[in-house]
Design a protein around this motif. Structure first.
Motif, PDB file in Angstrom:
ATOM      1  N   GLN A 120       0.822  -1.204   0.000  1.00 56.03           N
ATOM      2  CA  GLN A 120       0.000   0.000   0.000  1.00 56.03           C
ATOM      3  C   GLN A 120       0.859   1.258   0.000  1.00 56.03           C
ATOM      4  O   GLN A 120       0.459   2.297  -0.521  1.00 56.03           O
ATOM      5  CB  GLN A 120      -0.928  -0.013   1.215  1.00 56.03           C
ATOM      6  N   LEU A 121       2.047   1.160   0.576  1.00 62.39           N
ATOM      7  CA  LEU A 121       2.952   2.303   0.607  1.00 62.39           C
ATOM      8  C   LEU A 121       3.365   2.714  -0.791  1.00 62.39           C
ATOM      9  O   LEU A 121       3.462   3.903  -1.096  1.00 62.39           O
ATOM     10  CB  LEU A 121       4.185   1.960   1.448  1.00 62.39           C
ATOM     11  N   ARG A 122       3.605   1.742  -1.656  1.00 57.33           N
ATOM     12  CA  ARG A 122       4.068   2.044  -3.011  1.00 57.33           C
ATOM     13  C   ARG A 122       3.049   2.891  -3.761  1.00 57.33           C
ATOM     14  O   ARG A 122       3.378   3.922  -4.340  1.00 57.33           O
ATOM     15  CB  ARG A 122       4.347   0.743  -3.766  1.00 57.33           C
ATOM     16  N   TRP A 123       1.787   2.470  -3.750  1.00 58.01           N
ATOM     17  CA  TRP A 123       0.744   3.234  -4.434  1.00 58.01           C
ATOM     18  C   TRP A 123       0.502   4.574  -3.750  1.00 58.01           C
ATOM     19  O   TRP A 123       0.430   5.620  -4.405  1.00 58.01           O
ATOM     20  CB  TRP A 123      -0.558   2.425  -4.471  1.00 58.01           C
ATOM     21  N   GLY A 124       0.350   4.536  -2.443  1.00 56.57           N
ATOM     22  CA  GLY A 124       0.041   5.759  -1.715  1.00 56.57           C
ATOM     23  C   GLY A 124       1.130   6.799  -1.834  1.00 56.57           C
ATOM     24  O   GLY A 124       0.854   7.979  -2.091  1.00 56.57           O
ATOM     25  N   SER A 125       2.388   6.383  -1.658  1.00 54.74           N
ATOM     26  CA  SER A 125       3.490   7.331  -1.706  1.00 54.74           C
ATOM     27  C   SER A 125       3.658   7.941  -3.089  1.00 54.74           C
ATOM     28  O   SER A 125       3.861   9.154  -3.233  1.00 54.74           O
ATOM     29  CB  SER A 125       4.785   6.628  -1.281  1.00 54.74           C
ATOM     30  N   ASN A 126       3.572   7.105  -4.143  1.00 52.14           N
ATOM     31  CA  ASN A 126       3.732   7.628  -5.502  1.00 52.14           C
ATOM     32  C   ASN A 126       2.623   8.607  -5.865  1.00 52.14           C
ATOM     33  O   ASN A 126       2.882   9.696  -6.406  1.00 52.14           O
ATOM     34  CB  ASN A 126       3.753   6.469  -6.502  1.00 52.14           C
ATOM     35  N   LEU A 127       1.375   8.246  -5.574  1.00 50.35           N
ATOM     36  CA  LEU A 127       0.260   9.142  -5.887  1.00 50.35           C
ATOM     37  C   LEU A 127       0.355  10.438  -5.088  1.00 50.35           C
ATOM     38  O   LEU A 127       0.128  11.530  -5.621  1.00 50.35           O
ATOM     39  CB  LEU A 127      -1.069   8.444  -5.608  1.00 50.35           C
ATOM     40  N   PHE A 128       0.695  10.311  -3.826  1.00 43.50           N
ATOM     41  CA  PHE A 128       0.791  11.508  -2.980  1.00 43.50           C
ATOM     42  C   PHE A 128       1.888  12.444  -3.470  1.00 43.50           C
ATOM     43  O   PHE A 128       1.676  13.649  -3.606  1.00 43.50           O
ATOM     44  CB  PHE A 128       1.051  11.096  -1.528  1.00 43.50           C
ATOM     45  N   HIS A 129       3.081  11.913  -3.736  1.00 44.36           N
ATOM     46  CA  HIS A 129       4.190  12.773  -4.116  1.00 44.36           C
ATOM     47  C   HIS A 129       3.995  13.383  -5.500  1.00 44.36           C
ATOM     48  O   HIS A 129       4.339  14.554  -5.723  1.00 44.36           O
ATOM     49  CB  HIS A 129       5.503  11.986  -4.061  1.00 44.36           C
ATOM     50  N   ILE A 130       3.426  12.630  -6.430  1.00 45.06           N
ATOM     51  CA  ILE A 130       3.138  13.195  -7.755  1.00 45.06           C
ATOM     52  C   ILE A 130       2.152  14.349  -7.622  1.00 45.06           C
ATOM     53  O   ILE A 130       2.341  15.432  -8.194  1.00 45.06           O
ATOM     54  CB  ILE A 130       2.581  12.109  -8.696  1.00 45.06           C
ATOM     55  N   LEU A 163      -4.578   6.656   1.285  1.00 47.96           N
ATOM     56  CA  LEU A 163      -3.976   5.332   1.407  1.00 47.96           C
ATOM     57  C   LEU A 163      -2.896   5.314   2.483  1.00 47.96           C
ATOM     58  O   LEU A 163      -2.815   4.386   3.300  1.00 47.96           O
ATOM     59  CB  LEU A 163      -3.379   4.896   0.065  1.00 47.96           C
ATOM     60  N   LEU A 164      -2.065   6.358   2.510  1.00 49.59           N
ATOM     61  CA  LEU A 164      -1.010   6.431   3.514  1.00 49.59           C
ATOM     62  C   LEU A 164      -1.586   6.573   4.915  1.00 49.59           C
ATOM     63  O   LEU A 164      -1.096   5.956   5.872  1.00 49.59           O
ATOM     64  CB  LEU A 164      -0.086   7.612   3.213  1.00 49.59           C
ATOM     65  N   LEU A 165      -2.621   7.374   5.045  1.00 47.18           N
ATOM     66  CA  LEU A 165      -3.236   7.585   6.355  1.00 47.18           C
ATOM     67  C   LEU A 165      -3.932   6.323   6.851  1.00 47.18           C
ATOM     68  O   LEU A 165      -3.805   5.948   8.028  1.00 47.18           O
ATOM     69  CB  LEU A 165      -4.231   8.747   6.270  1.00 47.18           C
ATOM     70  N   HIS A 166      -4.635   5.647   5.946  1.00 50.03           N
ATOM     71  CA  HIS A 166      -5.304   4.395   6.319  1.00 50.03           C
ATOM     72  C   HIS A 166      -4.277   3.347   6.723  1.00 50.03           C
ATOM     73  O   HIS A 166      -4.468   2.609   7.714  1.00 50.03           O
ATOM     74  CB  HIS A 166      -6.144   3.889   5.144  1.00 50.03           C
ATOM     75  N   ARG A 167      -3.188   3.274   5.987  1.00 47.62           N
ATOM     76  CA  ARG A 167      -2.128   2.306   6.286  1.00 47.62           C
ATOM     77  C   ARG A 167      -1.531   2.560   7.659  1.00 47.62           C
ATOM     78  O   ARG A 167      -1.284   1.630   8.425  1.00 47.62           O
ATOM     79  CB  ARG A 167      -1.068   2.412   5.198  1.00 47.62           C
ATOM     80  N   ARG A 168      -1.290   3.815   7.988  1.00 42.61           N
ATOM     81  CA  ARG A 168      -0.658   4.148   9.265  1.00 42.61           C
ATOM     82  C   ARG A 168      -1.593   3.939  10.446  1.00 42.61           C
ATOM     83  O   ARG A 168      -1.146   3.642  11.554  1.00 42.61           O
ATOM     84  CB  ARG A 168      -0.150   5.594   9.232  1.00 42.61           C
ATOM     85  N   ILE A 169      -2.899   4.092  10.219  1.00 48.77           N
ATOM     86  CA  ILE A 169      -3.862   3.930  11.305  1.00 48.77           C
ATOM     87  C   ILE A 169      -4.309   2.481  11.446  1.00 48.77           C
ATOM     88  O   ILE A 169      -4.435   1.965  12.564  1.00 48.77           O
ATOM     89  CB  ILE A 169      -5.087   4.846  11.079  1.00 48.77           C
ATOM     90  N   ALA A 170      -4.548   1.798  10.322  1.00 49.68           N
ATOM     91  CA  ALA A 170      -5.162   0.470  10.354  1.00 49.68           C
ATOM     92  C   ALA A 170      -4.169  -0.642  10.669  1.00 49.68           C
ATOM     93  O   ALA A 170      -4.563  -1.681  11.216  1.00 49.68           O
ATOM     94  CB  ALA A 170      -5.844   0.183   9.015  1.00 49.68           C
ATOM     95  N   ASP A 171      -2.905  -0.453  10.330  1.00 49.76           N
ATOM     96  CA  ASP A 171      -1.912  -1.495  10.582  1.00 49.76           C
ATOM     97  C   ASP A 171      -1.366  -1.331  12.005  1.00 49.76           C
ATOM     98  O   ASP A 171      -0.715  -0.322  12.305  1.00 49.76           O
ATOM     99  CB  ASP A 171      -0.775  -1.395   9.567  1.00 49.76           C
ATOM    100  N   PRO A 172      -1.582  -2.299  12.898  1.00 49.85           N
ATOM    101  CA  PRO A 172      -1.142  -2.158  14.299  1.00 49.85           C
ATOM    102  C   PRO A 172       0.363  -1.952  14.442  1.00 49.85           C
ATOM    103  O   PRO A 172       0.817  -1.157  15.271  1.00 49.85           O
ATOM    104  CB  PRO A 172      -1.588  -3.474  14.948  1.00 49.85           C
ATOM    105  N   ARG A 173       1.159  -2.662  13.631  1.00 46.81           N
ATOM    106  CA  ARG A 173       2.618  -2.535  13.741  1.00 46.81           C
ATOM    107  C   ARG A 173       3.084  -1.138  13.355  1.00 46.81           C
ATOM    108  O   ARG A 173       3.931  -0.538  14.023  1.00 46.81           O
ATOM    109  CB  ARG A 173       3.298  -3.584  12.866  1.00 46.81           C
ATOM    110  N   ILE A 174       2.525  -0.614  12.254  1.00 55.09           N
ATOM    111  CA  ILE A 174       2.921   0.721  11.805  1.00 55.09           C
ATOM    112  C   ILE A 174       2.428   1.775  12.788  1.00 55.09           C
ATOM    113  O   ILE A 174       3.126   2.752  13.071  1.00 55.09           O
ATOM    114  CB  ILE A 174       2.374   0.993  10.388  1.00 55.09           C
TER     115      ILE A 174
END
Length: 240
Positions: free
Chosen positions: A48-58, A108-119
């Protein structure tokens, strides 16, 4: 909005934010260079980081470039090529597209950081806070599109905002033209300036490293000269 508060937010607050942005970044680089990073969590989950980071930075890079050029370019420099209403429609279409791309990536980045317990456990509070602030800022930016479209005939909103921004950077602040502007623009502007205020205290400082890497491409070549060593030879009885 009371006129005193209006004048503070749009005549004084921009300089406070810019001063903290520049001096704070310099102080952090000087004192805490080991914190000058984005704290990647790619090792924990990369998909999810790959898609989220690329879309966000572009999206965010296009928005930063578009806002800078669009607001700080005087009208007389482009009126021979494109009219103000045409420029505003171009900004609505291109900025809206880039804003939507950036919004999807950041969500996507925000969901990943909130939903994944380890992150979530390895994330600093400031990491999550700055992502939420950026997400709200994008929502506000997208909310300005209908108001911008309503001014498409005379390009009033764009011209007023450009005049204010150019006065700020030339140290001639005058927020009188912003009085009748739609509330979406004002809230978007205040939150945008606040992001500059928070910049030195967050992970956003790694943006400076990105700018430095671009400058690195234009650096002069490094001159390397061979060093001549005075080694003993056989004739002098030295070891070969």
């Amino acid at each position: 909005m009371p006129i005193a508060l209006h004048n503070f937010l749009f005549n004084v607050y921009p300089y406070i934010c810019l001063a903290v942005f520049l001096m704070g970044s310099l102080a952090r680089f000087d004192r805490d260079q080991y914190t000058w990073k984005s704290d990647s969590s790619q090792m924990l989950r990369a998909g999810q980081l790959r898609w989220g980071s690329n879309l966000f930075h572009i999206g965010i890079l296009f928005l930063l470039f578009g806002h800078t050029v669009g607001l700080l370019t005087p009208h007389f420099m482009y009126e021979w090529l494109i009219t103000a209403p045409q420029k505003q429609m171009l900004a609505i279409i291109s900025g809206g597209t880039a804003g939507l791309v950036c919004f999807i990536g950041l969500s996507l980045l925000l969901h990943r950081r909130i939903a994944d317990p380890r992150i979530r456990r390895t994330s600093h509070r400031t990491d999550l806070a700055i992502l939420i602030i950026l997400w709200v800022q994008l929502v506000l930016g997208l909310a300005t599109l209908p108001a911008s479209f309503s001014h498409r005939v005379d390009a009033h909103a764009m011209l007023v905002l450009a005049d204010w921004a150019q006065r700020i950077v030339t140290f001639r602040p005058d927020a009188a033209g912003l009085v009748g502007l739609d509330w979406q623009f004002k809230v978007h502007m205040v939150l945008g300036m606040t992001i500059f205020l928070l910049f030195p205290f967050s992970r956003l400082v790694h943006v400076w490293s990105g700018l430095a890497s671009v400058a690195y491409l234009a650096r002069p070549y490094q001159l390397v000269r061979a060093r001549r060593l005075n080694l003993p030879n056989k004739q002098q009885g030295g070891r070969p």
